[in-house]
Motif scaffolding. Structure first.
Motif, PDB file in Angstrom:
ATOM      1  N   GLN A  93       0.827  -1.210   0.000  1.00 33.58           N
ATOM      2  CA  GLN A  93       0.000   0.000   0.000  1.00 33.58           C
ATOM      3  C   GLN A  93       0.859   1.257   0.000  1.00 33.58           C
ATOM      4  O   GLN A  93       0.547   2.233  -0.693  1.00 33.58           O
ATOM      5  N   ALA A  94       1.947   1.229   0.749  1.00 29.32           N
ATOM      6  CA  ALA A  94       2.849   2.380   0.767  1.00 29.32           C
ATOM      7  C   ALA A  94       3.447   2.622  -0.620  1.00 29.32           C
ATOM      8  O   ALA A  94       3.548   3.769  -1.078  1.00 29.32           O
ATOM      9  N   ASN A  95       3.831   1.547  -1.298  1.00 29.61           N
ATOM     10  CA  ASN A  95       4.379   1.679  -2.651  1.00 29.61           C
ATOM     11  C   ASN A  95       3.319   2.147  -3.642  1.00 29.61           C
ATOM     12  O   ASN A  95       3.615   2.937  -4.557  1.00 29.61           O
ATOM     13  N   LEU A  96       2.081   1.673  -3.472  1.00 33.77           N
ATOM     14  CA  LEU A  96       0.990   2.115  -4.343  1.00 33.77           C
ATOM     15  C   LEU A  96       0.739   3.610  -4.166  1.00 33.77           C
ATOM     16  O   LEU A  96       0.592   4.341  -5.163  1.00 33.77           O
ATOM     17  N   TYR A 146      10.258  -6.335  -5.468  1.00 38.48           N
ATOM     18  CA  TYR A 146       9.523  -7.594  -5.339  1.00 38.48           C
ATOM     19  C   TYR A 146       9.662  -8.112  -3.906  1.00 38.48           C
ATOM     20  O   TYR A 146      10.748  -8.038  -3.336  1.00 38.48           O
ATOM     21  N   PRO A 147       8.606  -8.595  -3.277  1.00 35.86           N
ATOM     22  CA  PRO A 147       7.279  -8.896  -3.827  1.00 35.86           C
ATOM     23  C   PRO A 147       6.251  -7.772  -3.632  1.00 35.86           C
ATOM     24  O   PRO A 147       5.051  -8.012  -3.798  1.00 35.86           O
ATOM     25  N   LYS A 197       2.003  -7.001 -11.225  1.00 33.13           N
ATOM     26  CA  LYS A 197       2.646  -7.679 -12.354  1.00 33.13           C
ATOM     27  C   LYS A 197       3.279  -6.642 -13.281  1.00 33.13           C
ATOM     28  O   LYS A 197       2.763  -5.537 -13.440  1.00 33.13           O
ATOM     29  N   LYS A 198       4.378  -7.010 -13.921  1.00 31.67           N
ATOM     30  CA  LYS A 198       5.027  -6.113 -14.875  1.00 31.67           C
ATOM     31  C   LYS A 198       4.265  -6.162 -16.208  1.00 31.67           C
ATOM     32  O   LYS A 198       4.133  -7.232 -16.805  1.00 31.67           O
TER      33      LYS A 198
END
Length: 241
Positions: free
Chosen positions: A44-47, A71-72, A125-126
């Motif tokens: 969530q922090a990365n989002l 990742y992950p 996903k990339k």
């Protein structure tokens, strides 16, 4: 009047009289990931960091993408604004899209949403640089034309020409208009996300245009809207002058 239907391929179909009147409402969204993240987690922090990045990165040029974290818990995302949309309206749309996805797809690791002015997509996903054929829907005007064979040919001809033009344009975007008769004109728009190569842009658009008989046969207006490209045609102007 509006109707919707899910078909086997997973595309969502809409029919409507004049969607432009809806304004800033989302066209549609998919919460396409079956994976969830937990509140206050690294994901969530990365989002949140990614969405903040897109707020600032997208409006100046109308497109941006990026990845945050490792990742992950890595989050990948992009946002695209329609080619004629101003920087201010682009930023507003991207911010609205981020908030709306948070409400409509809470805790999902992958989601996408479309407005008239923009689209926003993120995933664990990339996907950058790959054609997205999974997230797609149709829209059309329920009003039909009087001369369907000739009209359908004109629509395909206009959009196919715009596909070629867009794939050689740095913005991967093109609009055009043709006269149907003395009193009517046909307006068209095509666009790709700019993470695609020129050849993949044309491939994406050509596949979308090939779906015209399924989505918009003899309809006065229609769209195929996807995660990597979209087209629209109408009997009225559809972009800013």
């Amino acid at each position: 009047m509006m109707c919707s239907k899910i078909i086997p391929l997973g595309f969502l179909l809409f029919c409507l009289f004049h969607h432009a009147a809806i304004g800033a409402s989302p066209l549609y969204h998919f919460c396409f990931s079956n994976e969830n993240y937990t509140a206050y987690s690294p994901y969530q922090a990365n989002l949140n960091q990614l969405l903040n990045l897109l707020y600032t990165k997208v409006p100046p040029t109308g497109f941006g993408f990026g990845s945050t974290g490792q990742y992950p818990n890595q989050v990948n995302g992009l946002a695209l604004c329609r080619g004629d949309v101003s920087s201010n309206n682009c930023k507003t749309c991207v911010i609205d899209a981020s908030k709306e996805l948070g409400e409509r797809c809470p805790n999902r690791k992958g989601a996408i949403i479309w407005y008239d002015n923009c689209m926003l997509k993120y995933s664990n996903k990339k996907f950058i640089g790959q054609i997205d054929n999974a997230n797609k829907f149709y829209m059309w005007n329920v009003q039909e034309v009087d001369n369907p064979t000739r009209f359908n040919e004109k629509v395909k001809q206009l959009l196919s020409g715009l596909s070629t033009t867009a794939s050689s344009n740095p913005k991967l975007y093109s609009t055009g208009v043709v006269e149907l008769d003395k009193s009517r004109k046909l307006y068209g728009l095509v666009q790709c996300t700019r993470d695609l190569s020129k050849s993949d842009c044309k491939k994406c658009l050509d596949v979308a245009i090939s779906e015209l008989p399924n989505c918009c046969d003899a309809k006065q207006g229609g769209r195929v809207v996807g995660g990597s490209c979209n087209f629209r045609y109408e009997l009225y102007p559809i972009v800013s002058s």
